[in-house]
Design a protein around this motif. Structure first.
Motif: not given
Length: 309
Positions: A33-42, A179-194
């Protein structure tokens, strides 16, 4: 006062963001949710500023501010929005005036005025009143997540004010969000799966969260940080809980108790008590230039020659 009005766009949009997140976005995926909020805005802001790249120290500054203001902050806000009612989640952020005032003193040399401190204390009293035991739906983990988000964002915003004096606001905001969105994406993939499946209402909600409550709101907020003192910014941020309370009661299913109403009155009184003066608005937002290797002292004037008689 135009800077005050422009800055007020941010806390109003953030107050509405709590309601949208709580009602329409999927629970259990705070990192996505945080990544989808930040990356498109950036990416949208990068396109608007012509894909301008950072230069010099802004490569690592964008990474630090992106981690504080975006990665950690957005994830904590998402958790708080899912665990708390809109009014409570947004009201915890009203502690930011006092926090920003105290952090700004050593970092950007902005000594707080008595009116600012009084307004922050009155607003904080309203927050405490709205969070007294007995209020329905108060989750201790949710309050802790919201308080942590407030502390992280306050520190990150003051760092932005310290580092943002000679940069383009739109470009620096864009790179923080990217930058914040890019940081979140790999962490989300590992912690939350698809990634979670999104319905049409959720996609529309993410559109508001990303474009209005993030791209527009953060640009307005960081612009205000350049022109207004941190204490004033914190007090303007008290519009966040006001918006959250009003949306939670008028649009949502929450009820405004007498206790919450009294706390809301105190929050508004804190905003009015610590409102900036005209003289303070003219000069308080200016940060004195810091000495650096590119600043050299002016050479001494050459000695005057005696004129022939």
């Amino acid at each position: 006062m135009r800077w005050v009005a422009l800055t007020a766009v941010a806390p109003v949009a953030w107050g509405a963001n709590y309601f949208v997140t709580h009602e329409y976005l999927p629970a259990g995926s705070p990192l996505y949710g945080a990544a989808l909020r930040a990356l498109p805005a950036g990416l949208v802001l990068l396109a608007l500023c012509g894909w301008r790249r950072p230069h010099g120290g802004w490569w690592w500054r964008s990474a630090v501010l992106g981690a504080l203001n975006v990665s950690v902050f957005f994830a904590l806000v998402y958790v708080a929005s899912q665990l708390l009612p809109t009014s409570v989640a947004s009201t915890v952020m009203a502690m930011s005036p006092l926090t920003m005032t105290l952090i700004a003193w050593p970092l950007v040399s902005e000594r707080p005025r008595t009116a600012h401190l009084a307004g922050a204390v009155v607003g904080l009293a309203g927050v405490c009143l709205m969070l007294l035991p007995g209020a329905d739906g108060v989750s201790v983990p949710g309050v802790l997540a919201s308080a942590a988000a407030m502390l992280v964002s306050s520190f990150g915003h003051i760092l932005t004010k310290r580092w943002n004096a000679d940069t383009d606001v739109l470009a620096s905001t864009a790179w923080q969000l990217t930058a914040g969105g890019l940081f979140l994406l790999p962490v989300a993939a590992v912690a939350e799966g698809p990634p979670p499946a999104l319905s049409t209402p959720a996609l529309v909600a993410f559109g508001y969260v990303s474009l209005v409550a993030t791209a527009l709101a953060f640009t307005a907020w960081f612009t205000g940080l350049r022109h207004l003192p941190a204490a004033t910014m914190g007090l303007i941020g008290l519009l966040n809980p006001v918006t959250g309370v009003l949306l939670g009661t008028m649009v949502g299913t929450e009820t405004l108790t007498v206790q919450q109403l009294c706390g809301l009155v105190l929050v508004l009184a804190g905003v009015m008590l610590g409102r900036p003066t005209r003289a303070g608005l003219r000069g308080a937002g200016r940060t004195p230039p810091r000495p650096g290797p590119h600043r050299c002292p002016a050479p001494d004037p050459p000695p005057s020659r005696p004129q022939p008689r």
